[in-house]
Enzyme design. Sequence first.
Site, PDB file in Angstrom:
ATOM      1  CD  GLU A  22      53.761 -53.468  -7.848  1.00 39.25           C
ATOM      2  OE1 GLU A  22      54.177 -54.039  -6.829  1.00 39.25           O
ATOM      3  OE2 GLU A  22      54.374 -53.462  -8.931  1.00 39.25           O
ATOM      4  CB  CYS A  51      49.646 -59.405 -19.111  1.00 41.88           C
ATOM      5  SG  CYS A  51      49.441 -58.978 -20.851  1.00 41.88           S
TER       6      CYS A  51
HETATM    7  N1  SAH Z   1      50.684 -54.580 -22.545  1.00 40.49           N
HETATM    8  C1  SAH Z   1      50.887 -53.329 -23.160  1.00 40.49           C
HETATM    9  C2  SAH Z   1      51.041 -52.240 -22.140  1.00 40.49           C
HETATM   10  C3  SAH Z   1      52.382 -52.004 -21.553  1.00 40.49           C
HETATM   11  S1  SAH Z   1      53.368 -53.419 -21.221  1.00 40.49           S
HETATM   12  C4  SAH Z   1      52.052 -53.394 -24.129  1.00 40.49           C
HETATM   13  O1  SAH Z   1      52.710 -54.416 -24.183  1.00 40.49           O
HETATM   14  O2  SAH Z   1      52.246 -52.441 -24.859  1.00 40.49           O
HETATM   15  C5  SAH Z   1      54.660 -52.729 -20.425  1.00 40.49           C
HETATM   16  C6  SAH Z   1      55.824 -52.116 -21.168  1.00 40.49           C
HETATM   17  O3  SAH Z   1      57.034 -52.545 -20.569  1.00 40.49           O
HETATM   18  C7  SAH Z   1      55.907 -52.454 -22.635  1.00 40.49           C
HETATM   19  O4  SAH Z   1      56.229 -51.296 -23.345  1.00 40.49           O
HETATM   20  C8  SAH Z   1      57.024 -53.433 -22.678  1.00 40.49           C
HETATM   21  O5  SAH Z   1      57.626 -53.387 -23.922  1.00 40.49           O
HETATM   22  C9  SAH Z   1      57.934 -52.987 -21.537  1.00 40.49           C
HETATM   23  N2  SAH Z   1      58.754 -54.075 -20.998  1.00 40.49           N
HETATM   24  C10 SAH Z   1      58.339 -55.293 -20.615  1.00 40.49           C
HETATM   25  N3  SAH Z   1      59.390 -56.049 -20.214  1.00 40.49           N
HETATM   26  C11 SAH Z   1      60.502 -55.289 -20.355  1.00 40.49           C
HETATM   27  C12 SAH Z   1      61.903 -55.500 -20.102  1.00 40.49           C
HETATM   28  N4  SAH Z   1      62.371 -56.665 -19.619  1.00 40.49           N
HETATM   29  N5  SAH Z   1      62.758 -54.496 -20.354  1.00 40.49           N
HETATM   30  C13 SAH Z   1      62.302 -53.309 -20.821  1.00 40.49           C
HETATM   31  N6  SAH Z   1      61.004 -53.044 -21.065  1.00 40.49           N
HETATM   32  C14 SAH Z   1      60.094 -54.018 -20.838  1.00 40.49           C
HETATM   33 FE1  SF4 Z   2      54.034 -57.603 -20.861  1.00 37.33          FE
HETATM   34 FE2  SF4 Z   2      53.395 -58.292 -23.341  1.00 37.33          FE
HETATM   35 FE3  SF4 Z   2      51.504 -58.148 -21.464  1.00 37.33          FE
HETATM   36 FE4  SF4 Z   2      52.611 -55.878 -22.387  1.00 37.33          FE
HETATM   37  S1  SF4 Z   2      51.389 -57.370 -23.555  1.00 37.33           S
HETATM   38  S2  SF4 Z   2      52.238 -56.442 -20.225  1.00 37.33           S
HETATM   39  S3  SF4 Z   2      54.727 -56.546 -22.733  1.00 37.33           S
HETATM   40  S4  SF4 Z   2      53.200 -59.606 -21.531  1.00 37.33           S
END
Ligand code: SAH
Ligand code: SF4
Length: 361
Positions: free
Chosen positions: A95, A116
């Site tokens: 997506e 992930c």
């Molecule tokens: N894996 C990398 C790339 C982005 S992950 C990383 O973790 O930085 C996706 C993003 O969504 C991250 O910034 C994470 O903090 C946010 N995210 C994941 N679950 C969330 C939630 N339940 N509420 C708000 N933001 C969330």
């Molecule tokens: Fe979600 Fe953590 Fe993977 Fe980012 S690193 S996509 S926040 S599980």
Amino acid sequence: MEAEPLVDLKNLHAEALVDFLAGMGKEKFRADQILRWIYLRGVTDFAAMTDLAKSFREELARRAFISDFTHETVEVSTDGTRKFLFRLDDGRSVETVLIPMEGGRNTLCISTQVGCAMQCSFCLTGTFGLERNLSTSEIVNQVCAVRRDFPVDNIVLMGMGEPLHNLDNVVDALKILYAPAGLDYGPRKVTLSTSGLVPQMYELGQRIKVNLAVSLNATTDEVRNRLMPVNRRYPLQELMQACQQFPLAPRQRITFEYILIRGVNDSQADAKRLVRLLHGIKAKVNLIPFNEHAGSEFKAPEEADMRAFQTYLLDRQIVAIRRAGKGQDISAACGQLKGRLEAEGRGLAPKVPVPGIGAGG
Ligand code: SAH
Ligand code: SF4
């Protein structure tokens, strides 16, 4: 003699394309011509590349192809956010989210893996584990497909997956996004977000220019270990050191993403520790309210705590922005992608359907 497998030209950055063409005895400038056909005109058929000799086009067709994405579904949020679903060759899906920003600009949030491996406890994507890396072309094709219909001004690698866990393909994809004869994004238009894979952060800084975002989310190792298992390998001190040493242009800063979770990391003591952690780092902070979903017991912060947290940072001259959760009604938020689909497929769906499950960041 067995036929060589066809090369997908969208897996090749400009230099690799030059090498590939050299293997066919072709000049260097042909690479720019082909990049323009692929990325500016969206051509996938060599026959259409009319400034190349017919025999050359035919030889290309025998050795190579140009992959392309067409979205299978698109969902449009009431706030204008659009979520595209692309089907991959192996039947998996990925997506991509287009987010309209203030001033009429669009940011595209792209994925780098299916699933992930990092298992962050607040993140729906993390609960499913890693299915596989995306190839370079699968990363680039998300951008190409959306650009056919909408202008894309900025790109964030914040969709599904940990970009630094797929470093080689991500670096090649960035090179393709930056190629002047092709998509021609400046490195300042592209942001890569990581959960904090420290060795790969150093490697990234040496290999290519990109804005860096770090998902911080906690100010003590104890809390961060609980939220993000990656912290047990690379604790805060090592992470902050890697941030300090990350190469930055004169006015460039690292973005620290901080999901506020009620009673977990949203206190004034946390705000105070955060200021101390960021000391000496060119930083800005994105505060994101935790988005509640059925896969997690965490709660969103109280409005007053969130405001107090932000005020504490602002009063100490730290740029702190509150990031609105866009596309909540279509589960289109970064990090939450494919949540509903996977949850249903694996029997993890909530007993009572929750509208907008998994919408977040
Ligand atoms: N894996 C990398 C790339 C982005 S992950 C990383 O973790 O930085 C996706 C993003 O969504 C991250 O910034 C994470 O903090 C946010 N995210 C994941 N679950 C969330 C939630 N339940 N509420 C708000 N933001 C969330
Ligand atoms: Fe979600 Fe953590 Fe993977 Fe980012 S690193 S996509 S926040 S599980």
